[in-house]
Design a protein around this motif. Sequence first.
Motif, mmCIF file in Angstrom:
data_model
loop_
_atom_site.group_PDB
_atom_site.id
_atom_site.type_symbol
_atom_site.label_atom_id
_atom_site.label_comp_id
_atom_site.label_asym_id
_atom_site.label_seq_id
_atom_site.Cartn_x
_atom_site.Cartn_y
_atom_site.Cartn_z
ATOM 1 N N UNK A 75 21.071 11.726 35.568
ATOM 2 C CA UNK A 75 20.685 10.746 34.562
ATOM 3 C C UNK A 75 19.481 11.290 33.785
ATOM 4 N N UNK A 76 18.353 10.616 33.834
ATOM 5 C CA UNK A 76 17.160 11.104 33.156
ATOM 6 C C UNK A 76 16.199 11.732 34.168
ATOM 7 N N UNK A 77 15.329 12.586 33.683
ATOM 8 C CA UNK A 77 14.226 13.041 34.528
ATOM 9 C C UNK A 77 13.245 11.886 34.736
ATOM 10 N N UNK A 78 12.918 11.184 33.634
ATOM 11 C CA UNK A 78 12.031 10.017 33.695
ATOM 12 C C UNK A 78 12.642 8.886 32.885
ATOM 13 N N UNK A 79 12.764 7.706 33.505
ATOM 14 C CA UNK A 79 13.162 6.495 32.790
ATOM 15 C C UNK A 79 12.033 5.483 32.888
ATOM 16 N N UNK A 80 11.631 4.961 31.756
ATOM 17 C CA UNK A 80 10.618 3.908 31.743
ATOM 18 C C UNK A 80 11.219 2.699 31.042
ATOM 19 N N UNK A 81 11.514 1.687 31.846
ATOM 20 C CA UNK A 81 12.082 0.455 31.316
ATOM 21 C C UNK A 81 10.997 -0.560 30.986
ATOM 22 N N UNK A 82 9.908 -0.483 31.714
ATOM 23 C CA UNK A 82 8.898 -1.531 31.612
ATOM 24 C C UNK A 82 7.548 -0.927 31.953
ATOM 25 N N UNK A 83 6.687 -0.726 30.940
ATOM 26 C CA UNK A 83 5.341 -0.238 31.235
ATOM 27 C C UNK A 83 4.398 -0.535 30.078
ATOM 28 N N UNK A 84 3.286 -1.163 30.411
ATOM 29 C CA UNK A 84 2.234 -1.449 29.451
ATOM 30 C C UNK A 84 1.240 -0.297 29.516
ATOM 31 N N UNK A 85 1.549 0.740 28.757
ATOM 32 C CA UNK A 85 0.738 1.947 28.757
ATOM 33 C C UNK A 85 1.272 2.991 29.719
ATOM 34 N N UNK A 86 1.608 4.170 29.194
ATOM 35 C CA UNK A 86 2.027 5.278 30.057
ATOM 36 C C UNK A 86 1.680 6.598 29.376
ATOM 37 N N UNK A 87 1.481 7.616 30.221
ATOM 38 C CA UNK A 87 1.222 8.976 29.751
ATOM 39 C C UNK A 87 2.114 9.935 30.518
ATOM 40 N N UNK A 88 2.796 10.801 29.781
ATOM 41 C CA UNK A 88 3.565 11.897 30.371
ATOM 42 C C UNK A 88 2.999 13.166 29.743
ATOM 43 N N UNK A 89 2.309 13.983 30.533
ATOM 44 C CA UNK A 89 1.551 15.098 29.972
ATOM 45 C C UNK A 89 1.763 16.367 30.798
ATOM 46 N N UNK A 90 1.918 17.482 30.096
ATOM 47 C CA UNK A 90 2.022 18.813 30.707
ATOM 48 C C UNK A 90 3.144 18.888 31.736
ATOM 49 N N UNK A 91 4.282 18.300 31.389
ATOM 50 C CA UNK A 91 5.453 18.351 32.267
ATOM 51 C C UNK A 91 6.522 19.241 31.646
ATOM 52 N N UNK A 92 7.347 19.833 32.504
ATOM 53 C CA UNK A 92 8.483 20.634 32.019
ATOM 54 C C UNK A 92 9.782 19.994 32.477
ATOM 55 N N UNK A 93 10.794 20.084 31.610
ATOM 56 C CA UNK A 93 12.100 19.474 31.850
ATOM 57 C C UNK A 93 13.173 20.512 31.569
#
Length: 198
Positions: A104-122
């Motif tokens: 599916x996805x590497x990261x799924x965000x359905x519900x979040x009040x503020x998020x950071x995805x930084x310096x990641x590889x996919x």
Amino acid sequence: ADGCFIFDAQVSSQKDDTNSIKNIKISGLNFISDVEKHGFDELLHQISAHGVSNFIVENCTFTGFLGDGIAISGGSDFSQFSDAYNKNVTIRNCKFDGINKNNRQAISIYYSDGFTIDQCSFRNTTRDDMPGAIDIEPDKNSNVSRNGLISNCTFENIGGNAAVVIHTRVPSQENNFSHKNFIIKNCTFNKVKQALSV
């Protein structure tokens, strides 16, 4: 949704993070599933979190996930609990490798009040009938989804619609006038259908 690590506040209809599970840090772990042997399983994630606040995942690897590497949503079973409030989710310096793109996805965000995805590889992730490596997907009008930063990430050999997919819903009082303020910067894309789909 199920997972190797599950964080479930077992609450519903939160308006803030009062009853969320707070101040969690996961660091330096390697999550390995055998997608080549077991195949695709849409709702089997390596980390599944529902109702978390100040949630940090850093310096981890996610390999061969059957569903998502990390899923942040409003509940694991909506017949029991839904709309659990997630706030301030940080995922940094992590590596995601789907091995054969049968996930599916590497990261799924359905519900979040503020998020950071930084310096990641996919790499090597996402079936063609799924959204993308990162999927911001509020699945109900009441879901809060806002103030997200995706930065300094690399994407290579990604299936699905795009490397990053953002679904929006109408901002309203019900969702704290959400679905806005997303920033994507300093990312590189190689062998993707599209970099971004909104």
